[in-house]
Motif scaffolding. Structure first.
Motif, PDB file in Angstrom:
ATOM      1  N   SER A  79       0.275   1.066   7.944  1.00  0.00           N
ATOM      2  CA  SER A  79      -0.085   2.037   8.978  1.00  0.00           C
ATOM      3  C   SER A  79       0.661   3.351   8.766  1.00  0.00           C
ATOM      4  CB  SER A  79       0.099   1.445  10.384  1.00  0.00           C
ATOM      5  OG  SER A  79       1.410   1.634  10.816  1.00  0.00           O
ATOM      6  N   VAL A  80       1.898   3.289   8.291  1.00  0.00           N
ATOM      7  CA  VAL A  80       2.617   4.535   7.976  1.00  0.00           C
ATOM      8  C   VAL A  80       1.950   5.233   6.782  1.00  0.00           C
ATOM      9  CG1 VAL A  80       4.824   5.565   7.286  1.00  0.00           C
ATOM     10  CG2 VAL A  80       4.802   3.621   8.861  1.00  0.00           C
ATOM     11  N   ALA A  81       1.557   4.439   5.793  1.00  0.00           N
ATOM     12  CA  ALA A  81       0.932   5.028   4.594  1.00  0.00           C
ATOM     13  C   ALA A  81      -0.355   5.754   4.977  1.00  0.00           C
ATOM     14  CB  ALA A  81       0.639   3.936   3.569  1.00  0.00           C
ATOM     15  N   LEU A  82      -1.163   5.131   5.819  1.00  0.00           N
ATOM     16  CA  LEU A  82      -2.456   5.727   6.181  1.00  0.00           C
ATOM     17  C   LEU A  82      -2.271   6.965   7.052  1.00  0.00           C
ATOM     18  CD1 LEU A  82      -4.568   2.500   6.729  1.00  0.00           C
ATOM     19  CD2 LEU A  82      -4.677   4.099   4.804  1.00  0.00           C
ATOM     20  N   ALA A  83      -1.253   6.937   7.918  1.00  0.00           N
ATOM     21  CA  ALA A  83      -1.037   8.072   8.812  1.00  0.00           C
ATOM     22  C   ALA A  83      -0.489   9.293   8.060  1.00  0.00           C
ATOM     23  CB  ALA A  83      -0.068   7.664   9.921  1.00  0.00           C
ATOM     24  N   ASN A  84       0.010   9.092   6.851  1.00  0.00           N
ATOM     25  CA  ASN A  84       0.669  10.196   6.131  1.00  0.00           C
ATOM     26  C   ASN A  84       0.014  10.544   4.798  1.00  0.00           C
ATOM     27  OD1 ASN A  84       3.262  10.890   7.732  1.00  0.00           O
ATOM     28  ND2 ASN A  84       3.174   8.660   7.720  1.00  0.00           N
ATOM     29  N   GLN A  85      -1.224  10.176   4.628  1.00  0.00           N
ATOM     30  CA  GLN A  85      -1.932  10.467   3.367  1.00  0.00           C
ATOM     31  C   GLN A  85      -1.099  10.087   2.140  1.00  0.00           C
ATOM     32  OE1 GLN A  85      -2.015  13.284   5.772  1.00  0.00           O
ATOM     33  NE2 GLN A  85      -3.741  12.057   6.513  1.00  0.00           N
ATOM     34  N   VAL A  86      -0.496   8.913   2.235  1.00  0.00           N
ATOM     35  CA  VAL A  86       0.305   8.443   1.103  1.00  0.00           C
ATOM     36  C   VAL A  86      -0.628   8.002  -0.014  1.00  0.00           C
ATOM     37  CG1 VAL A  86       1.775   6.517   0.354  1.00  0.00           C
ATOM     38  CG2 VAL A  86       2.322   7.779   2.452  1.00  0.00           C
ATOM     39  N   ASN A  87      -0.337   8.423  -1.237  1.00  0.00           N
ATOM     40  CA  ASN A  87      -1.148   7.906  -2.345  1.00  0.00           C
ATOM     41  C   ASN A  87      -0.326   7.146  -3.381  1.00  0.00           C
ATOM     42  OD1 ASN A  87       0.078  10.155  -3.228  1.00  0.00           O
ATOM     43  ND2 ASN A  87      -1.770  11.192  -3.939  1.00  0.00           N
ATOM     44  N   LEU A  88       0.982   7.095  -3.145  1.00  0.00           N
ATOM     45  CA  LEU A  88       1.807   6.258  -4.022  1.00  0.00           C
ATOM     46  C   LEU A  88       2.861   5.551  -3.179  1.00  0.00           C
ATOM     47  CD1 LEU A  88       2.548   5.414  -6.938  1.00  0.00           C
ATOM     48  CD2 LEU A  88       4.139   7.331  -6.976  1.00  0.00           C
ATOM     49  N   VAL A  89       2.917   4.230  -3.307  1.00  0.00           N
ATOM     50  CA  VAL A  89       3.943   3.440  -2.619  1.00  0.00           C
ATOM     51  C   VAL A  89       4.824   2.829  -3.702  1.00  0.00           C
ATOM     52  CG1 VAL A  89       4.391   1.497  -1.070  1.00  0.00           C
ATOM     53  CG2 VAL A  89       2.296   2.859  -0.784  1.00  0.00           C
ATOM     54  N   VAL A  90       6.142   2.935  -3.532  1.00  0.00           N
ATOM     55  CA  VAL A  90       7.032   2.309  -4.507  1.00  0.00           C
ATOM     56  C   VAL A  90       7.892   1.267  -3.793  1.00  0.00           C
ATOM     57  CG1 VAL A  90       8.607   2.668  -6.417  1.00  0.00           C
ATOM     58  CG2 VAL A  90       7.149   4.547  -5.694  1.00  0.00           C
ATOM     59  N   LEU A  91       7.902   0.067  -4.358  1.00  0.00           N
ATOM     60  CA  LEU A  91       8.647  -1.050  -3.776  1.00  0.00           C
ATOM     61  C   LEU A  91       9.679  -1.543  -4.781  1.00  0.00           C
ATOM     62  CD1 LEU A  91       5.565  -3.061  -2.435  1.00  0.00           C
ATOM     63  CD2 LEU A  91       7.053  -1.548  -1.102  1.00  0.00           C
ATOM     64  N   SER A  92      10.678  -2.254  -4.295  1.00  0.00           N
ATOM     65  CA  SER A  92      11.680  -2.827  -5.199  1.00  0.00           C
ATOM     66  C   SER A  92      11.151  -4.157  -5.748  1.00  0.00           C
ATOM     67  CB  SER A  92      12.988  -3.056  -4.445  1.00  0.00           C
ATOM     68  OG  SER A  92      12.900  -4.245  -3.687  1.00  0.00           O
ATOM     69  N   SER A  93      11.988  -4.843  -6.509  1.00  0.00           N
ATOM     70  CA  SER A  93      11.600  -6.157  -7.014  1.00  0.00           C
ATOM     71  C   SER A  93      12.353  -7.272  -6.303  1.00  0.00           C
ATOM     72  CB  SER A  93      11.863  -6.244  -8.518  1.00  0.00           C
ATOM     73  OG  SER A  93      10.925  -5.455  -9.210  1.00  0.00           O
ATOM     74  N   SER A  94      12.799  -7.014  -5.083  1.00  0.00           N
ATOM     75  CA  SER A  94      13.457  -8.075  -4.323  1.00  0.00           C
ATOM     76  C   SER A  94      12.433  -9.151  -3.996  1.00  0.00           C
ATOM     77  CB  SER A  94      14.014  -7.506  -3.012  1.00  0.00           C
ATOM     78  OG  SER A  94      12.944  -7.215  -2.132  1.00  0.00           O
ATOM     79  N   ALA A  95      12.913 -10.323  -3.614  1.00  0.00           N
ATOM     80  CA  ALA A  95      12.003 -11.418  -3.260  1.00  0.00           C
ATOM     81  C   ALA A  95      11.048 -10.965  -2.147  1.00  0.00           C
ATOM     82  CB  ALA A  95      12.801 -12.650  -2.827  1.00  0.00           C
ATOM     83  N   ASN A  96      11.577 -10.274  -1.128  1.00  0.00           N
ATOM     84  CA  ASN A  96      10.714  -9.870  -0.019  1.00  0.00           C
ATOM     85  C   ASN A  96       9.704  -8.795  -0.425  1.00  0.00           C
ATOM     86  OD1 ASN A  96      12.020 -11.652   1.608  1.00  0.00           O
ATOM     87  ND2 ASN A  96      13.152 -10.125   2.793  1.00  0.00           N
ATOM     88  N   ALA A  97      10.141  -7.840  -1.230  1.00  0.00           N
ATOM     89  CA  ALA A  97       9.224  -6.768  -1.638  1.00  0.00           C
ATOM     90  C   ALA A  97       8.097  -7.335  -2.497  1.00  0.00           C
ATOM     91  CB  ALA A  97       9.987  -5.679  -2.389  1.00  0.00           C
ATOM     92  N   LYS A  98       8.435  -8.260  -3.386  1.00  0.00           N
ATOM     93  CA  LYS A  98       7.397  -8.858  -4.226  1.00  0.00           C
ATOM     94  C   LYS A  98       6.454  -9.728  -3.407  1.00  0.00           C
ATOM     95  CE  LYS A  98       8.354  -8.995  -8.981  1.00  0.00           C
ATOM     96  NZ  LYS A  98       8.674  -9.731 -10.200  1.00  0.00           N
ATOM     97  N   TYR A  99       6.958 -10.230  -2.298  1.00  0.00           N
ATOM     98  CA  TYR A  99       6.166 -11.074  -1.402  1.00  0.00           C
ATOM     99  C   TYR A  99       5.115 -10.225  -0.679  1.00  0.00           C
ATOM    100  CZ  TYR A  99       5.864 -14.691   2.400  1.00  0.00           C
ATOM    101  OH  TYR A  99       5.475 -15.637   3.315  1.00  0.00           O
ATOM    102  N   LEU A 100       5.545  -9.053  -0.197  1.00  0.00           N
ATOM    103  CA  LEU A 100       4.588  -8.282   0.597  1.00  0.00           C
ATOM    104  C   LEU A 100       3.686  -7.373  -0.237  1.00  0.00           C
ATOM    105  CD1 LEU A 100       5.448  -5.072   0.984  1.00  0.00           C
ATOM    106  CD2 LEU A 100       6.994  -5.979   2.677  1.00  0.00           C
TER     107      LEU A 100
END
Ligand SMILES: Cc1cc2nc3c(=O)[nH]c(=O)nc-3n(C[C@H](O)[C@H](O)[C@H](O)COP(=O)(O)OP(=O)(O)OC[C@H]3O[C@@H](n4cnc5c(N)ncnc54)[C@H](O)[C@@H]3O)c2cc1C
Lengths: 317, 248
Positions: A79-100
């Motif tokens: 919802s934050v990505a859509l509200a802000n015209q995000v076109n690139l999301v960067v996540l870590s490689s933690s267990a939780n980040a890879k999960y979501l």
């Protein structure tokens, strides 16, 4: 256009991987001249993020977000990505980040590349290099979608300070009802996890038995390191499965990996290859691990390790 | 309970990884293929549910004809039937979408995939499938118990274990620890004979989307030579780690 990062925190502090993520995304934001937005959950410390290049932080707080749940967190990030015209999301490689990450990818109809090991090679069509074949190779991949998600490999970019004036925005949580409930979390307290460790000390079958693991533990605690082991060691129950590293266990991407009494089978090497510096202690000069090592000591672990611990203690003090 | 186990056909863990001359594809020459180890842990658990809780176990792979030997192996291990979706997939999203078409037809209660394949390491198929289906999802799964319509699942987190409860349908990403190594089933003669009689259905692929394309493979640059340190010179080792490598 803007870039979104999910900055994870633990025990009231941003994780090291969150700061690496901010540093990495800052470099991209500078190149593309776009805004860098961070999202943090139940954690209000914008100063730190500002020091690593974040210009805006969206803080989402709610008692029900206390425990991570992949779906709820992914929905809120979307919802934050859509509200802000995000076109690139960067996540870590933690267990939780890879999960979501895959959940977020479907929710945003985004492309997703995990295990990315550096800055994109091109932005016209987003082109990234990632590791594959469990660190035995790399592939270059092109993501041609309106929104893309990159999962940054741990310790592949580094942390750079870059002070920015940071804007803080509080947002209420999106909470959809689910039949999914976190019942309990058991954490081994006071121990560094393999995922977050700068140094990992690993023991193999050469240590002869679980009763000798104090050598590994003492060396690890002297260095503030996490402990790990080879597959047979966990299969025999000398150590828990969670310590098994390698192709079929956990990956290791530490600054220093110390392998003691580990022969260096191809499956073991695959998982630990992305560690920056490898020190091998083995009594057999022919052990294959020496070919993959940066530093090697041919010697009996039962003699070398106690001396190493003693001298390190002296060095540290 | 209907269980679907998603199987990936991967190079044996001892394989030397090489690419074709144009660097555009994995060179399969002389490579033996195996069931992705994470998937095999999941399949083993599924067969346990079949034996103890009367579950029906279907295995599926999205792949070309060359994947059939490992599907037969899954049948010999104990799966009841196998499905091959006839497509050489381009990316993980495409695999997840193909699987979702099957799941929409078949309404499985439990879908088990490996947390990642050991070749592309995408770590996305189970999660994307769960999202496409609107099912619950737990990855890095090390404990899975099912009772009636409820699952109790533990997953490995960084530095610990988290236990959740949820309703079926559920997708899990299996990994080491879900079953013991000694419980892995090596097919015996009887299993292999029975597998020949079991059904292996080939389904045509339905048009699906691709979100990423691999343009090039490469191998890591060769490593510099190892610096050997005499076991009687531990001070020198510490000095090297401190000044040369700067890691302590
Ligand atoms: C499908 C598959 C997947 C696998 N995945 C993994 C994986 O993810 N991770 C993994 O680790 N393995 C994995 N393996 C197993 C792998 O092939 C090796 O068997 C394993 O890594 C060997 O473990 P080890 O080095 O502890 O033991 P060994 O190979 O027995 O080596 C012990 C070493 O200790 C040394 N030694 C003995 N005494 C001393 C002493 N006193 N002082 C110093 N050194 C001593 C010996 O010289 C020897 O090099 C996998 C295998 C298969 C088939």
């Amino acid at each position: 256009m803007s870039i979104l990062i999910y900055t994870e925190s633990e025990n009231g502090m941003f994780k090291k991987s969150a700061l690496e993520l901010a540093s990495y995304a800052r470099a991209i934001a500078d190149k593309l001249r776009v805004e860098l937005i961070a999202v943090s959950f139940n954690h209000k410390d914008h100063q730190t993020l500002g020091a690593y290049g974040v210009e805006r932080v969206v803080q989402i707080s709610d008692p029900s977000l206390e425990n991570f749940t992949a779906l709820t967190y992914a929905e809120n990030l979307a919802s934050v990505a859509l509200a802000n015209q995000v076109n690139l999301v960067v996540l870590s490689s933690s267990a939780n980040a890879k999960y979501l990450a895959p959940l977020l990818a479907v929710s945003l109809s985004a492309g997703y590349a995990s295990n990315v090991i550096g800055l994109p090679e091109s932005f016209d069509y987003l082109t990234v290099k990632r590791s594959c074949f469990t660190n035995k190779a790399y592939n270059t991949c092109v993501l041609d979608n309106d929104i893309n998600i990159l999962g940054l490999s741990t310790n592949s970019f580094g942390i750079n300070e870059n002070h920015k004036e940071i804007l803080v925005e509080d947002k209420s949580a999106n909470l959809t009802k689910t039949n999914f409930e976190v019942e309990r979390i058991e954490k081994s307290s006071g121990q560094v996890s393999i995922a977050d460790a700068d140094i990992v000390v690993s023991g193999g079958r050469g240590l002869k038995g679980p009763e000798n693991w104090h050598l590994i533990e003492d060396l690890a605690s002297t260095l503030g390191a996490a402990t790990a082991c080879s597959k047979p060691v966990s299969d025999m129950g000398w150590r828990p499965h969670s310590e098994h590293v390698g192709q079929t266990g956990k990956p290791v991407a530490s600054n220093l990996y110390i392998a003691i009494g580990v022969s260096g089978a191809i499956q073991h090497l695959a998982g630990i290859n992305s560690s920056k510096v490898k020190l091998v202690i083995n009594s057999d000069p022919e052990a294959p691990f020496f070919k993959a090592a940066d530093y090697g000591v041919v010697g009996d672990a039962f003699e070398v390790v106690p001396e190493l611990i003693e001298k390190l203690k002296a060095f540290k003090s | 309970m209907k269980i679907l186990v998603c199987i990936s056909n991967v190079p044996d863990t001892t394989s030397k990884i090489n690419f074709t001359n144009d660097s555009k594809a994995f060179d399969k020459n002389g490579v033996q293929f195996i069931i992705n180890p994470n998937d095999e842990f999941g399949l083993t658990r599924a067969v346990w549910f079949q034996q103890k809780q009367k579950a029906e176990v279907t295995v599926v792979t999205v792949g070309d004809l060359s994947c059939e030997p490992i599907l037969r192996k899954c049948l010999a291990i104990g799966a009841d039937k196998a499905i091959r979706i006839d497509l050489n997939p381009t990316d993980g999203f495409q695999v997840a979408q193909q699987l979702s078409f099957l799941c929409k037809e078949e309404n499985y209660d439990l879908i088990i995939a490996g947390r990642e394949s050991i070749d592309y390491n995408g770590a996305m198929v189970p999660g994307m499938l769960s999202a496409l289906m609107g099912y619950n999802f737990v990855t890095n799964c090390v404990v899975l118990e099912i009772k009636d319509n409820f699952a109790k699942v533990s997953r490995e987190i960084d530095g610990g274990i988290e236990t959740v409860s949820c309703q079926l349908p559920l997708v899990i990403g299996a990994q080491k620890g879900l079953v013991e190594e000694k419980d892995l089933i090596i097919p015996n003669m009887r299993g292999i004979m029975q597998a020949r009689q079991k059904s292996l259905t080939v389904l045509p692929a339905i048009e699906s989307d691709v979100k990423s394309v691999i343009t090039k493979f490469e191998k890591p640059a060769p490593k510099g030579a190892v610096k050997m340190v005499d076991p009687n010179q531990i001070d020198q080792l510490i000095d090297l780690l401190h000044k040369d490598a700067r890691v302590i």
